[in-house]
Design an enzyme around this catalytic site. Structure first.
Site, PDB file in Angstrom:
ATOM      1  N   SER A  82       0.844  -1.193   0.000  1.00 16.59           N
ATOM      2  CA  SER A  82       0.000   0.000   0.000  1.00 16.59           C
ATOM      3  C   SER A  82       0.885   1.251   0.000  1.00 16.59           C
ATOM      4  CB  SER A  82      -0.909  -0.016   1.223  1.00 16.59           C
ATOM      5  OG  SER A  82      -0.119   0.023   2.390  1.00 16.59           O
ATOM      6  N   TYR A  83       0.272   2.405  -0.097  1.00 15.18           N
ATOM      7  CA  TYR A  83       1.001   3.665  -0.206  1.00 15.18           C
ATOM      8  C   TYR A  83       1.944   3.845   0.977  1.00 15.18           C
ATOM      9  CZ  TYR A  83       1.927   8.427  -1.531  1.00 15.18           C
ATOM     10  OH  TYR A  83       2.554   9.562  -1.922  1.00 15.18           O
TER      11      TYR A  83
END
Ligand SMILES: *[C@@H]1O[C@H](CO)[C@@H](O)[C@H](O)[C@H]1NC(C)=O
Ligand SMILES: *[C@@H]1O[C@H](CO)[C@@H](O)[C@H](O)[C@H]1NC(C)=O
Ligand SMILES: *[C@@H]1O[C@H](CO)[C@@H](O)[C@H](O)[C@H]1NC(C)=O
Length: 765
Positions: free
Chosen positions: A326-327
């Site tokens: 994820s980011y």
């Protein structure tokens, strides 16, 4: 009848990889690739059921600021120079691509990274597109991962871009530019001349994050230098049985007084029998890690994997654009309700190394995440989004770390049982601990942490034994250690220097500027230039290398982001603050020379013209007309000085001194009454015979309006260029064609400023 609209939608992502990934997901792998004007940024074209046909163009890189400085050489003016955004040369092809695609599209979706910088780039894209197609509809896609679910959800919940977040980035960029440019120019120009042998061609950069970061390194180094080791004494008791050896530690820990320790030791030695006062046993856990945020990722990767923060973030971003994690820029350390952790754990069960552990989590009832209490309301904690076993090198190590950390967090704390034995010898108390590990739990999947059991014999309360040895030992206190990168990041976070997105860059900058170096064991050691700069600024009394100034700015940026503070207000406030610090620093520049000469050898006398210019550019007062600073300037014919508004030519307020004033300079003292505060006093020298006999020829006076006598002597008038009295205005500055003084409604008779009325003159005439 069914009416079917077909839209062309332009999607813009921040990087080509991200655009490609998003296009692949939205098109189910059927996107057609096409060239734009930029060779690095491709266009992916496909149908999507949302609006019909969707086109995706990849990134437009951020337009850089360009400092437009009319007055060229004086750094203090950089605080007021006009700043304008322009498109850098290498971004032109992307801009052209965007323009041509925008003309053919009805809607624009911004798919840049969902953080402050991404929002800001988004607005640059919007500006470019709207310039060629004003009615294009604009949407913002919000997502934390490039995975089918996440992209789908983003398409279903398109929103508006957030101008507040973009504003905050504008404020920070502009401030960093102004502050950096002014200080860097000042330091470089001055120090190159003063230390020609060591710094002749060196750029001596300044940044408002860079310097506090350097400050932390220097501070720790100085604490070590200043450290004086102290001798301490303690009593150590051991007890050996057939199987085990236990060391009992003294409840007093240690004493610095030799005599006092000796007295107690001798007391114990006279009756060396230990009585077991209590034996207690209680469960002890070792906590599994919290969900991973950026700062923790940087710190742990640096400590456990020995990958530095900059490299860690580079790799993490790559893993993100490829859809594996994820980011990676997030401040959140709690999992949001909607995230299906079960399916994320499930993805990992196929791995030969940690798959069994992942399966174990599912078999025992599913993930039980430990949660922190921080949330940035934008992104979840960093977690794996897709299984892979095809990575190599550090990419593999970092991915593995993210996965193991995630699984550890979703499992259980390690459990143990701790036994504490308290004993007494005479009246002195000692204790020992034993630990039995009952369940290793998360430690099975998390080799980055260790927990060792310790076996001790069984003691019974009330029983007695004779210690095997009892010694009085001597030790020395030890200094703190130089900072590791993880320590430095922790300090930056604690003091609010930079953001999780920028810590790594600031650390990199002080390394490349040679302000600091790394020891063989990867700890930060300040260099001579770094030491000298920090000490110099500290000795000015300005805490430039301390975090407070910058921390206040970061706090304000947060308010701007939340829409609770106005962009212009925040900008103005901080420009003024740093400008004040700057002018003082210039005034006290000698202290910088002195501090540096300790490290770089003797300082040369500084005679550069820049210095004078800067001295002259120190503000005397605010312009009563426009509120900008007024400074002393040389008349172009060299016959003296005049007080000029820095807003010239848009503001023409000026004060002309008559010929009988031989010299005038700014004094540090400030008039207690004149407004707007502060109005600096001026130091005058008059021509012999030009003053009434009772007045001295040299004195310090106020031209703010309070000094009746001085006003009369100088025949003080505040005039605008273009009026009759503009004789002497700079020759190269032909202003005769400029508009003349506007009508002056009921002007004050003394200062004749338009709008200043007789009864209510801001100059106190
Ligand atoms: C050290 O301890 C002894 C004995 O308690 C005491 O008399 C003496 O004053 C102490 N010395 C210092 C420097 O405190
Ligand atoms: C989460 O994912 C699992 C497996 O992929 C699925 O069985 C479960 O229904 C999902 N839970 C929710 C709340 O969607
Ligand atoms: C958040 O957690 C930290 C440590 O886990 C704690 O020190 C802090 O007080 C908590 N803050 C709030 C607002 O609960």
């Amino acid at each position: 009848a069914l009416i079917c609209f077909r839209f062309t939608v332009l999607c813009v992502a921040e990087k080509n990889d991200a655009a490609k990934g998003i296009a692949e997901i939205m098109s189910n792998g059927r996107a057609r690739k096409r060239e734009g004007y930029s060779v690095y940024n491709k266009i992916y074209e496909y149908e999507y059921h949302l609006f019909g046909q969707v086109r995706s163009v990849s990134k437009l890189s951020a337009g850089d600021f360009f400092l437009h400085c009319r007055h060229s050489c004086n750094p203090v003016l950089l605080f007021d120079a006009e700043v304008e955004k322009y498109c850098p040369e290498n971004s032109v092809p992307i801009k052209r691509t965007l323009e041509s695609e925008a003309r053919q599209s009805q809607a624009l979706i911004i798919w840049t990274d969902c953080d402050r910088e991404g929002e800001n780039i988004g607005f640059e894209v919007i500006d470019v597109c709207k310039a060629v197609k004003s009615n294009i509809q604009v949407f913002r896609a919000r997502f934390s991962e490039i995975t089918p679910n996440s992209v789908q959800r983003a398409c279903e919940t398109l929103g508006e871009p957030n101008i507040h977040i973009s504003d905050a980035v504008d404020v920070r960029q502009e401030l960093d530019l102004r502050i950096g440019a002014a200080f860097t120019r000042f330091q470089t120009l001055r120090l190159q001349k003063i230390f020609p042998s060591s710094l002749a061609n060196q750029l001596i950069s300044y940044g408002s994050c860079q310097f506090p970061t350097l400050g932390f390194v220097v501070e720790r180094f100085k604490a070590i230098q200043a450290f004086i080791p102290e001798t301490f004494f303690k009593i150590q008791v051991t007890h050996e049985t057939e199987d085990e050896k236990v060391e009992f530690s003294w409840k007093r820990h240690r004493l610095f007084n030799h005599t006092a320790c000796l007295v107690l030791y001798q007391m114990c030695m006279e009756d060396p029998i230990a009585t077991v006062v209590s034996v207690t046993s209680k469960p002890k856990s070792k906590w599994r890690p919290l969900p991973l945020d950026t700062v923790e990722l940087e710190k742990l990767a640096s400590r456990k994997l020995k990958i530095n923060a900059k490299e860690t973030m580079r790799i993490a971003e790559k893993l993100y654009t490829q859809g594996y994690i994820s980011y990676p820029r997030t401040e959140t350390n709690m999992f949001p309700q909607g995230l299906n952790l079960t399916s994320l754990v499930e993805q990992q069960t196929q791995d030969p190394e940690w798959g069994a552990f992942a399966q174990g989590i599912l078999d025992r009832g599913g993930p039980t995440p430990r949660n922190g209490n921080k949330s940035d309301q934008a992104h979840p904690p960093i977690h794996p989004t897709k299984y892979t076993n095809s990575l190599q090198g550090n990419e593999r190590r970092l991915y593995e770390f993210v996965v193991r950390h995630f699984l550890a967090c979703c499992s259980q704390d390690a459990q143990g049982q701790e036994t504490t034995v308290d004993i007494e010898i005479v009246r002195e108390k000692f204790c020992a601990h034993g630990l039995m590990i009952i369940a290793r739990n998360y430690l099975e999947v998390y080799p980055y942490e260790k927990w060792y059991g310790k076996v001790i014999p069984v003691y019974e309360q009330g029983s007695q034994f004779q210690p095997t040895s009892m010694m009085m030992v001597e030790g020395e206190t030890s200094p703190p250690q130089l900072l590791t990168e993880a320590d430095l990041i922790a300090l930056m976070e604690k003091h609010g220097i930079g953001t999780d997105a920028t810590h790594a860059e600031h650390i990199e900058t002080i390394k490349t500027r040679l302000y600091v170096g790394l020891t063989p064991d990867q700890r930060f050691l300040p260099g001579e230039l770094g030491m000298g700069l920090v000490e110099g600024y500290n000795s000015m009394g300005y805490e430039m290398s301390k975090p407070d100034l910058r921390a206040e700015l970061e706090a304000d940026l947060k308010l701007v982001c939340e829409g609770r503070k106005n962009k212009a207000e925040a900008l103005g406030h901080h420009v003024q603050k740093y400008k004040a610090v700057f002018t003082e620093s210039v005034r006290k520049a000698k202290k910088l020379d002195e501090a540096l000469s300790v490290y770089l050898g003797e300082a040369q006398e500084y005679t550069g013209p820049e210095h004078q210019d800067v001295e002259m550019a120190l503000p005397v007062r605010k312009c009563p007309q426009c509120g900008r600073d007024m400074v002393l300037k040389k008349k172009s014919d060299g016959t003296g000085k005049f007080l000029s508004c820095t807003g010239y030519p848009s503001c023409k307020t000026a004060v002309w001194f008559p010929d009988m004033v031989l010299e005038v300079s700014r004094d540090e003292s400030i008039c207690p009454t004149c407004q707007p505060h502060p109005v600096h006093m001026l130091k005058f020298k008059f021509k012999k015979g030009s003053l009434p006999p009772m007045m001295p020829l040299e004195f310090v006076g106020c031209i703010g309006g309070c000094d009746e006598m001085l006003r009369e002597v100088l025949n003080l008038k505040y005039l605008r260029a273009g009026s009759r009295a503009r004789r002497g205005r700079e020759a190269g500055d032909e202003t005769s064609s400029m508009p003349l003084v506007p009508k002056r409604p009921r002007a004050c008779g003394v200062c004749r400023q338009p709008g200043h009325t007789r009864n209510n003159c801001p100059l106190n005439c």
